[in-house]
Design an enzyme around this catalytic site. Structure first.
Site, PDB file in Angstrom:
ATOM      1  N   GLU A  53      -6.221   9.656  17.588  1.00 38.79           N
ATOM      2  CA  GLU A  53      -6.735  11.026  17.558  1.00 38.79           C
ATOM      3  C   GLU A  53      -7.580  11.247  16.301  1.00 38.79           C
ATOM      4  O   GLU A  53      -8.659  11.849  16.359  1.00 38.79           O
ATOM      5  CB  GLU A  53      -5.573  12.022  17.613  1.00 38.79           C
ATOM      6  N   GLU A  81     -11.091  -2.522   5.485  1.00 41.20           N
ATOM      7  CA  GLU A  81     -10.112  -2.925   6.490  1.00 41.20           C
ATOM      8  C   GLU A  81     -10.748  -3.689   7.645  1.00 41.20           C
ATOM      9  O   GLU A  81     -10.070  -4.409   8.361  1.00 41.20           O
ATOM     10  CB  GLU A  81      -9.413  -1.676   7.023  1.00 41.20           C
ATOM     11  N   GLN A 135       0.826  -1.207   0.000  1.00 45.33           N
ATOM     12  CA  GLN A 135       0.000   0.000   0.000  1.00 45.33           C
ATOM     13  C   GLN A 135       0.861   1.259   0.000  1.00 45.33           C
ATOM     14  O   GLN A 135       1.716   1.419   0.870  1.00 45.33           O
ATOM     15  CB  GLN A 135      -0.875  -0.018   1.261  1.00 45.33           C
ATOM     16  N   TYR A 142       0.189   4.824   0.532  1.00 46.13           N
ATOM     17  CA  TYR A 142      -0.636   5.962   0.937  1.00 46.13           C
ATOM     18  C   TYR A 142       0.229   7.035   1.611  1.00 46.13           C
ATOM     19  O   TYR A 142       0.409   8.110   1.093  1.00 46.13           O
ATOM     20  CB  TYR A 142      -1.725   5.522   1.934  1.00 46.13           C
TER      21      TYR A 142
END
Lengths: 394, 331
Positions: A372, A246, A128, A130
Site C-alpha cells: 500500500e 535496497e 537496521q 528503523y
C-alpha cells in the site's frame, strides 16, 4: 541496448565461479545450499571473513575499503555465480548492501576509514533500527530518542523487526534528537554498538514458527558522539537514501533463490502429475514469465544507476517481486494439495520449502514498505499525483 | 551488458514519437476507421519514406539495416497513438521474405505495398487493403498476389486493424520455408508486444492526466487512494511489459538461447497488460470513458486485437509450459 557479456566478462565469470565452487565444496561445504537467514550463524560469519580474505565480500566497493571497483557487469555476474554455487544468505547483507554504501555517500573520511574496512572484512555485522511499535509504515512517527551527554549520544526507546539483531555487532538507528520535533524533522541517524548493557534483544516468533526478527530495546544505550551520519536533525534524508540502495545488485542473488523455489514447484508438479493440468500449466508459465521479467527489470534499474540516473522500473520492483513470490506460495499449495498442509518434521512445527514459502511470503508484501505504501510512492513520486493528506499530533 | 537505449536508439525513439504524435491524431485515425480501410494513407507514406517500415531489412534491398530493438521502438510509438497503419503484419512479412532471400518481393513491399500475414486458424490484419498475402500452409508460407486470393472482410471490433478471412484461390507466386514462417512469427510477436506496450503506457499517461483535472467531492479525484493505487498497479504491469518487449528484441538480435521463451513471454505479458490498462482507463474516466467520442475505446479494442493476433496469451503460455519441461497436457 545489449544483454550479452563480453569475452573479458565471461572470463571473470569463470574466475568467480571457480573460486566459489572450490570454497563451497571444500572448506565451506557445510554452508552450501543453506537458505534460512538464521541457520548456522557462526559458520556464516566465518564465511564472510573467508570471502573478504580473497576480496570477494563487496566487489563493487572501492579497492581502498576492501572492494575491487568492479563494474556493473562484473557485479551482476558475481551475484549470479554466487547463487548458482549455492552460497548461503549473506550474514552481513545489511552492512554490505545498505549501510556501507550509505557511509560511502554520507560519511566523513574518518567514518569511512573506521567503519568500511570492518564491514568489508566481516568484523562488523550490521542490523537496521528503523521500525518501532508505533512507527511502521509511518516512519516519521519514531519515538526512540537520543541526546548528547559528555562525549556520547545516549539512546532510549524500542525498535522492532530488527532482522538478525541476535548476531549483529552494530545497528544503525533513527532517533529523535530534537524533542520538540514531529514527523520527519528532528531525527538523527546514529551508529550504535550492540555489545553493551543498554541494548537488549528479544526474539519474535513468526507465523512460520521461526524467529529471525527481534525487538531491540535501548535503555540508556550509548555511542560515541562522532557516530552520527549526516548532521543532527538531518537523519531522515540519510535514512531515505539508504533505502535507495535496497535495489542494488543483491536483488539478482535474491532472484536466484526465487529460481530455486520455482524449480522446486515445477518438480513437485511433475512428480504428482499436476503439471499435466492445463490450468496449473498456465499458472506455472505465468510464474516463469514473471521471474524472467524480474531479471530484466533489475538489469534496467542497475544499468540506469551505473549511468548515474534512475529508471521507472525501480519504483515498481518491490511490489513486482513481493506479489510474484506470494503468488508462487499460493500456487505451490495448489500444486501440493492437502499433502502440503502436513509437516514432515516429526512433531516439530516446521515445513519444507514450498509450504514454508506459502506462509513466509505473507511478509514479503509488508516489510521494506508495504504494497500500500509502495503504491502511494509510485502514484505520488512516479506519476505526480497529489500527496495524501498527512496529519500528526505532536 | 547494458540494458538501456544507445544514444542512436534514443534518437530513433524521439523521432518516431514525434512522427506518430504529429500525424496519428485522433481525427486522422478516426477517418481511417470510418472509411473501413484502417489505414491512414498519408501516415503510411511517411513511414515508408522515413525507412521505418523496413527498419529491420538490409541496406542492399532498401532497408535501414537495424534490428528488433529499433523495430520495437517504432511499434511502441505507433501503439502509443493507436495509429491506423498496417505496420505489424507488413514488417512480419518482410522478415519471412528476408529469411528466404526474396529480395524481389521485399523491394515491392518497401516500395509502399502492404503485406499481410495469416497464420493457421487466424485472420489477416488489414487483409482488405493488402497487396501481398503470406498464408501459413504445410509448415511454411505461401505468398500470393491479390488476384490469387479470396478476401472476405467482416466489420471488425478494432477498426484500426480490420480483419479478413483470406483463402487461396489461384496459384501462389512463391512458397517460403519453415524458417521464414518462424521469422515472420518472431517479428510479429515483438511488434504486437511493443504495440501493446505503447498502448498501455498511453492508457496510463492519459488517465493520470485526466484524474489530475477531474474534480469531485471538492477535490481532484487523483488525490483519492482508490484511484492512485489502481494507477500504480497499471505502472507495475507496464514496467514489466517494457522489460519483456526489449528483452525479447535483444534476445532475437543477439541470437540468445532464451529467445523463444522471451518472445512468448513478451507477447503474452504485454498484450495482457494492455488489456488490463485499457479496461482501467475506461473505469477511471467514468461515464465519458464509455462514449464513442472519447478515445478510450480505441485503446480497449486494440488491446483485445493485440491479445489474439498471432496467437492468444494462453497459447503463448502453453508454449512456455512446454519449453520449461512440463511435458504434455494430461489426457
Amino acid at each position: 541496448m545489449k544483454l550479452g557479456f563480453t569475452e573479458a566478462e565471461e572470463a571473470f565469470r569463470v574466475e568467480a565461479a571457480t573460486w566459489l565452487t572450490a570454497a563451497l565444496s571444500g572448506p565451506f561445504a557445510d554452508v552450501r545450499g543453506v537458505t534460512s537467514l538464521v541457520e548456522m550463524p557462526e559458520r556464516r560469519r566465518e564465511w564472510e571473513k573467508y570471502l573478504a580474505a580473497s576480496r570477494w565480500s563487496c566487489i563493487g566497493w572501492p579497492a581502498q575499503y576492501g572492494g575491487r571497483d568492479a563494474t556493473l557487469a562484473q557485479q551482476v555476474i558475481f551475484a549470479e555465480e554466487y547463487a548458482r554455487a549455492g552460497g548461503p544468505p549473506r550474514l552481513n547483507h545489511l552492512g554490505i548492501e545498505l549501510i556501507g554504501p550509505t557511509i560511502l555517500a554520507y560519511g566523513s573520511d574518518e567514518q569511512k576509514a573506521r567503519f568500511l574496512p570492518a564491514i568489508a572484512n566481516g568484523d562488523h555485522i550490521w542490523c537496521q533500527g528503523y521500525s518501532e511499535p508505533g512507527a511502521g509504515s509511518d516512519l516519521g512517527g519514531v519515538r526512540t530518542k537520543a541526546w548528547r551527554e559528555g562525549g556520547d549520544w545516549v539512546i532510549e526507546g524500542q525498535k522492532v523487526w530488527t532482522s538478525l539483531a541476535q548476531f549483529c555487532d552494530w545497528i544503525f538507528v533513527i532517533a529523535r534528537t530534537d524533542p520538540e520535533s514531529v514527523g520527519s524533522k528532528g531525527l538523527s541517524f546514529l551508529l550504535v554498538p550492540m555489545d553493551q548493557d543498554g541494548v537488549t534483544v528479544r526474539n519474535i516468533v513468526q507465523m512460520t514458527g521461526e524467529s529471525e526478527f527481534n525487538e531491540t530495546f535501548f535503555d540508556a544505550a550509548r555511542t560515541d558522539a562522532a557516530n552520527i551520519l549526516g548532521e543532527p536533525g538531518q537523519g531522515w534524508g540519510v535514512a531515505m537514501a539508504l533505502l535507495g540502495f535496497e535495489r542494488g545488485v543483491s536483488t539478482l542473488g535474491q532472484q536466484m533463490g526465487f529460481r530455486n523455489e520455482l524449480d522446486d514447484l515445477i518438480e513437485a508438479a511433475r512428480a504428482n502429475g499436476s503439471a499435466g493440468d492445463p490450468v496449473i500449466r498456465q499458472k506455472i508459465a505465468q510464474a516463469e514469465i514473471g521471474l524472467r521479467l524480474m531479471r530484466y527489470g533489475a538489469l534496467r534499474m542497475l544499468t540506469a544507476s551505473a549511468d548515474g540516473g534512475s529508471n521507472p522500473a525501480a519504483f515498481t520492483y518491490k511490489i513486482q517481486w513481493a506479489n510474484w513470490r506470494q503468488s508462487l506460495g499460493e500456487l505451490a499449495m495448489e500444486v501440493l494439495g492437502q499433502a502440503g498442509e502436513i509437516s514432515d518434521a516429526h512433531g516439530e512445527y516446521a515445513f519444507s520449502r514450498l509450504p514454508h514459502l506459502f506462509l513466509y511470503s505473507r511478509a514479503d508484501t509488508i516489510y521494506g514498505g508495504t504494497n500500500e505504501i509502495q503504491r502511494n510512492i509510485i502514484a505520488e513520486r512516479a506519476l505526480g499525483l497529489p500527496r495524501e493528506a498527512r496529519t500528526r499530533a505532536k | 551488458m547494458r540494458f538501456a537505449f544507445t544514444d542512436e536508439q534514443a534518437m530513433i525513439a524521439e523521432t518516431a514519437t514525434d512522427l506518430f504524435v504529429g500525424e496519428a491524431t485522433s481525427e486522422r485515425t478516426r477517418a481511417a476507421m470510418a472509411d473501413g480501410s484502417g489505414r491512414d494513407v498519408a501516415l503510411w507514406d511517411s513511414l515508408s519514406g522515413t525507412g521505418f517500415v523496413g527498419v529491420h531489412m538490409p541496406g542492399d534491398v532498401g532497408g535501414s539495416e537495424l534490428g528488433m530493438v529499433e523495430l520495437a521502438i517504432i511499434a511502441e510509438a505507433a501503439g502509443r497513438q493507436v495509429a491506423a497503419v498496417p505496420l505489424i503484419a507488413t514488417q512480419a512479412a518482410l522478415s519471412a521474405l528476408h529469411a528466404d532471400g526474396r529480395a524481389d518481393l521485399i523491394e515491392r513491399v518497401l516500395g509502399g505495398q502492404v503485406a499481410t500475414l495469416a497464420l493457421a486458424g487466424g485472420l489477416a490484419p488489414h487483409g482488405t487493403i493488402a497487396d501481398l498475402f503470406l498464408i501459413e500452409q504445410d509448415g511454411g508460407l505461401v505468398v500470393a498476389d491479390r488476384d490469387a486470393v479470396d478476401v472476405v472482410a467482416g466489420t471488425t471490433m478494432d477498426q484500426t486493424r480490420p480483419l479478413a478471412q483470406v483463402t487461396l484461390t489461384w496459384a501462389p507466386i512463391a512458397t517460403l520455408s519453415a524458417k521464414a514462417l518462424d521469422a515472420a512469427k518472431h517479428t510479429g510477436w515483438i511488434a504486437v508486444a511493443a504495440d501493446a506496450l505503447g498502448g498501455a503506457q498511453a492508457c496510463l499517461d492519459r488517465t493520470v492526466e485526466y484524474v489530475k483535472e477531474r474534480q469531485q467531492f471538492g477535490q481532484t479525484i487523483g488525490g483519492f487512494q482508490a484511484i492512485k493505487h489502481r494507477l500504480a498497479d497499471m505502472m507495475v504491469e507496464i514496467e514489466q511489459a517494457r522489460s519483456a518487449v526489449y528483452w525479447a528484441a535483444c534476445a532475437v538480435d543477439e541470437g540468445a538461447e532464451d529467445a523463444e521463451l522471451a518472445l512468448h513471454s513478451a507477447k503474452a505479458f504485454a498484450a495482457d497488460a494492455y488489456a488490463t490498462c485499457a479496461g482501467a482507463m475506461i473505469q477511471l474516466h467514468g461515464g465519458i470513458g464509455f462514449t464513442w467520442e472519447h478515445d478510450a475505446h480505441l485503446f480497449f479494442k486494440r488491446a483485445q486485437a493485440d491479445r489474439t493476433l498471432f496467437g492468444s496469451s494462453a497459447q503463448h503460455r502453453e508454449a512456455i509450459a512446454q519449453i520449461i519441461g512440463l511435458g504434455a497436457i494430461a489426457a
